[in-house]
Design a protein around this motif. Structure first.
Motif, PDB file in Angstrom:
ATOM      1  N   MET A  30       7.632  13.318   1.892  1.00  0.00           N
ATOM      2  CA  MET A  30       8.311  13.057   3.169  1.00  0.00           C
ATOM      3  C   MET A  30       7.569  11.969   3.946  1.00  0.00           C
ATOM      4  SD  MET A  30       9.635  16.916   4.285  1.00  0.00           S
ATOM      5  CE  MET A  30       8.537  16.923   5.618  1.00  0.00           C
ATOM      6  N   LEU A  31       6.252  12.014   3.923  1.00  0.00           N
ATOM      7  CA  LEU A  31       5.455  11.011   4.617  1.00  0.00           C
ATOM      8  C   LEU A  31       5.658   9.622   4.006  1.00  0.00           C
ATOM      9  CD1 LEU A  31       3.289  10.191   6.679  1.00  0.00           C
ATOM     10  CD2 LEU A  31       1.576  10.815   4.973  1.00  0.00           C
ATOM     11  N   VAL A  32       5.578   9.527   2.693  1.00  0.00           N
ATOM     12  CA  VAL A  32       5.738   8.221   2.049  1.00  0.00           C
ATOM     13  C   VAL A  32       7.151   7.682   2.251  1.00  0.00           C
ATOM     14  CG1 VAL A  32       6.422   8.853  -0.319  1.00  0.00           C
ATOM     15  CG2 VAL A  32       4.969   6.878   0.053  1.00  0.00           C
ATOM     16  N   ASP A  33       8.140   8.561   2.329  1.00  0.00           N
ATOM     17  CA  ASP A  33       9.511   8.113   2.576  1.00  0.00           C
ATOM     18  C   ASP A  33       9.666   7.491   3.961  1.00  0.00           C
ATOM     19  OD1 ASP A  33      10.332   8.802   0.050  1.00  0.00           O
ATOM     20  OD2 ASP A  33      11.283  10.680   0.655  1.00  0.00           O
ATOM     21  N   THR A  34       8.814   7.872   4.908  1.00  0.00           N
ATOM     22  CA  THR A  34       8.866   7.244   6.233  1.00  0.00           C
ATOM     23  C   THR A  34       8.123   5.910   6.247  1.00  0.00           C
ATOM     24  OG1 THR A  34       6.864   8.323   7.068  1.00  0.00           O
ATOM     25  CG2 THR A  34       8.961   9.503   7.387  1.00  0.00           C
ATOM     26  N   LEU A  35       7.257   5.684   5.278  1.00  0.00           N
ATOM     27  CA  LEU A  35       6.467   4.461   5.234  1.00  0.00           C
ATOM     28  C   LEU A  35       7.185   3.291   4.562  1.00  0.00           C
ATOM     29  CD1 LEU A  35       3.006   5.931   4.181  1.00  0.00           C
ATOM     30  CD2 LEU A  35       3.699   5.184   6.464  1.00  0.00           C
ATOM     31  N   ILE A  36       8.023   3.609   3.592  1.00  0.00           N
ATOM     32  CA  ILE A  36       8.679   2.551   2.830  1.00  0.00           C
ATOM     33  C   ILE A  36      10.055   2.285   3.415  1.00  0.00           C
ATOM     34  CG2 ILE A  36       9.578   1.875   0.566  1.00  0.00           C
ATOM     35  CD1 ILE A  36       7.360   3.531  -0.695  1.00  0.00           C
ATOM     36  N   ASP A  37      10.302   1.033   3.703  1.00  0.00           N
ATOM     37  CA  ASP A  37      11.598   0.613   4.237  1.00  0.00           C
ATOM     38  C   ASP A  37      12.500   0.291   3.050  1.00  0.00           C
ATOM     39  OD1 ASP A  37      13.721  -0.313   5.660  1.00  0.00           O
ATOM     40  OD2 ASP A  37      12.694  -2.073   6.472  1.00  0.00           O
ATOM     41  N   TYR A  38      13.102   1.338   2.483  1.00  0.00           N
ATOM     42  CA  TYR A  38      13.909   1.169   1.277  1.00  0.00           C
ATOM     43  C   TYR A  38      15.110   0.246   1.510  1.00  0.00           C
ATOM     44  CZ  TYR A  38      11.259   5.069  -0.637  1.00  0.00           C
ATOM     45  OH  TYR A  38      10.255   5.871  -1.089  1.00  0.00           O
ATOM     46  N   ALA A  39      15.696   0.286   2.700  1.00  0.00           N
ATOM     47  CA  ALA A  39      16.893  -0.512   2.976  1.00  0.00           C
ATOM     48  C   ALA A  39      16.609  -2.001   2.874  1.00  0.00           C
ATOM     49  CB  ALA A  39      17.436  -0.180   4.362  1.00  0.00           C
ATOM     50  N   ASN A  40      15.418  -2.429   3.273  1.00  0.00           N
ATOM     51  CA  ASN A  40      15.083  -3.850   3.241  1.00  0.00           C
ATOM     52  C   ASN A  40      14.250  -4.238   2.034  1.00  0.00           C
ATOM     53  OD1 ASN A  40      16.414  -4.448   5.666  1.00  0.00           O
ATOM     54  ND2 ASN A  40      14.693  -3.623   6.833  1.00  0.00           N
ATOM     55  N   GLU A  41      14.071  -3.303   1.133  1.00  0.00           N
ATOM     56  CA  GLU A  41      13.222  -3.536  -0.019  1.00  0.00           C
ATOM     57  C   GLU A  41      14.036  -4.122  -1.170  1.00  0.00           C
ATOM     58  OE1 GLU A  41       9.653  -3.867  -1.508  1.00  0.00           O
ATOM     59  OE2 GLU A  41      10.026  -2.983   0.440  1.00  0.00           O
ATOM     60  N   GLU A  42      13.712  -5.329  -1.548  1.00  0.00           N
ATOM     61  CA  GLU A  42      14.381  -5.943  -2.689  1.00  0.00           C
ATOM     62  C   GLU A  42      13.659  -5.494  -3.952  1.00  0.00           C
ATOM     63  OE1 GLU A  42      14.988 -10.377  -4.405  1.00  0.00           O
ATOM     64  OE2 GLU A  42      15.400 -10.047  -2.272  1.00  0.00           O
ATOM     65  N   ASP A  56       0.835  -1.208   0.000  1.00  0.00           N
ATOM     66  CA  ASP A  56       0.000   0.000   0.000  1.00  0.00           C
ATOM     67  C   ASP A  56       0.867   1.256   0.000  1.00  0.00           C
ATOM     68  OD1 ASP A  56      -2.306  -1.486  -0.058  1.00  0.00           O
ATOM     69  OD2 ASP A  56      -2.652  -1.366   2.111  1.00  0.00           O
ATOM     70  N   ALA A  57       1.970   1.220   0.731  1.00  0.00           N
ATOM     71  CA  ALA A  57       2.884   2.369   0.758  1.00  0.00           C
ATOM     72  C   ALA A  57       3.457   2.612  -0.635  1.00  0.00           C
ATOM     73  CB  ALA A  57       4.001   2.143   1.773  1.00  0.00           C
ATOM     74  N   LYS A  58       3.776   1.539  -1.364  1.00  0.00           N
ATOM     75  CA  LYS A  58       4.281   1.694  -2.730  1.00  0.00           C
ATOM     76  C   LYS A  58       3.203   2.262  -3.646  1.00  0.00           C
ATOM     77  CE  LYS A  58       7.886  -1.764  -2.715  1.00  0.00           C
ATOM     78  NZ  LYS A  58       8.338  -3.022  -3.293  1.00  0.00           N
ATOM     79  N   ALA A  59       1.967   1.833  -3.451  1.00  0.00           N
ATOM     80  CA  ALA A  59       0.867   2.383  -4.249  1.00  0.00           C
ATOM     81  C   ALA A  59       0.709   3.877  -3.971  1.00  0.00           C
ATOM     82  CB  ALA A  59      -0.428   1.638  -3.942  1.00  0.00           C
ATOM     83  N   PHE A  60       0.836   4.265  -2.708  1.00  0.00           N
ATOM     84  CA  PHE A  60       0.779   5.675  -2.330  1.00  0.00           C
ATOM     85  C   PHE A  60       1.939   6.427  -2.976  1.00  0.00           C
ATOM     86  CE2 PHE A  60       1.420   8.923   1.229  1.00  0.00           C
ATOM     87  CZ  PHE A  60       0.435   9.773   0.755  1.00  0.00           C
ATOM     88  N   ASP A  61       3.127   5.826  -2.961  1.00  0.00           N
ATOM     89  CA  ASP A  61       4.301   6.422  -3.586  1.00  0.00           C
ATOM     90  C   ASP A  61       4.065   6.615  -5.078  1.00  0.00           C
ATOM     91  OD1 ASP A  61       7.189   7.196  -3.622  1.00  0.00           O
ATOM     92  OD2 ASP A  61       7.354   5.376  -4.840  1.00  0.00           O
ATOM     93  N   ASP A  62       3.482   5.619  -5.730  1.00  0.00           N
ATOM     94  CA  ASP A  62       3.193   5.721  -7.156  1.00  0.00           C
ATOM     95  C   ASP A  62       2.204   6.850  -7.433  1.00  0.00           C
ATOM     96  OD1 ASP A  62       3.557   4.793  -9.817  1.00  0.00           O
ATOM     97  OD2 ASP A  62       1.631   3.761  -9.710  1.00  0.00           O
TER      98      ASP A  62
END
Length: 159
Positions: free
Chosen positions: A47-59, A8-14
């Motif tokens: 800024m909000l979406v960047d706090t939702l997505i765990d980019y470091a653990n995202e493959e 859902d966070a990725k959908a929000f990012d999109d």
């Protein structure tokens, strides 16, 4: 407490990326623009979406659709500049998507020089406020066009 899944966070990012690229609230005869208020709101959402997505653990994995033939006139000016002086090239366009959410990541344009056994490629990665480019660069042709395209897509991987 509300929770949001990574999907859902990725959908929000999109959605935010779409709004950043395509939404304008100041429309005039000769221009379209984003007002300061809209830009600030989109910044806050980013800024909000960047706090939702765990980019470091995202493959991040990619797949591609195509290739679609294209004409020289449709090619990116950087690709055209790089291939100047060569003739008999075939041109193709590929859409690159990010898994698991099928988000358009970017496009790959290739110019195949079968006589020389080389392909020149340019990857355009969708980003706001301006796209990121990888290339143009030349590589030796693989056994077939699909394998050559896959080599360019693999080179575009984000680690």
């Amino acid at each position: 407490m509300l929770t949001i899944s990574q999907s859902d966070a990725k959908a929000f990012d999109d959605f935010i990326r779409f709004a950043e690229r395509h939404c304008y609230d100041e429309i005039g005869v000769d221009k379209v623009a984003k007002s300061r208020t809209l830009r600030l709101h989109l910044e806050r959402m980013r800024m909000l979406v960047d706090t939702l997505i765990d980019y470091a653990n995202e493959e991040i994995d990619f797949y591609w659709m195509g290739p679609d033939e294209m004409q020289l006139e449709e090619a990116d000016p950087l690709l055209i500049s790089e291939i100047s002086g060569r003739s008999g090239l075939r041109f193709h366009r590929v859409s690159i998507y990010q898994l698991p959410d099928d988000i358009l990541f970017g496009t790959l344009q290739v110019a195949v020089d079968e006589k020389a056994g080389e392909t020149c490629g340019l990857v355009r990665i969708r980003q706001w406020p301006s796209d990121l480019l990888s290339g143009p660069r030349w590589t030796q042709n693989e056994a077939n066009l699909d394998e050559t395209i896959q080599a360019f897509v693999d080179a575009a991987q984000v680690d």
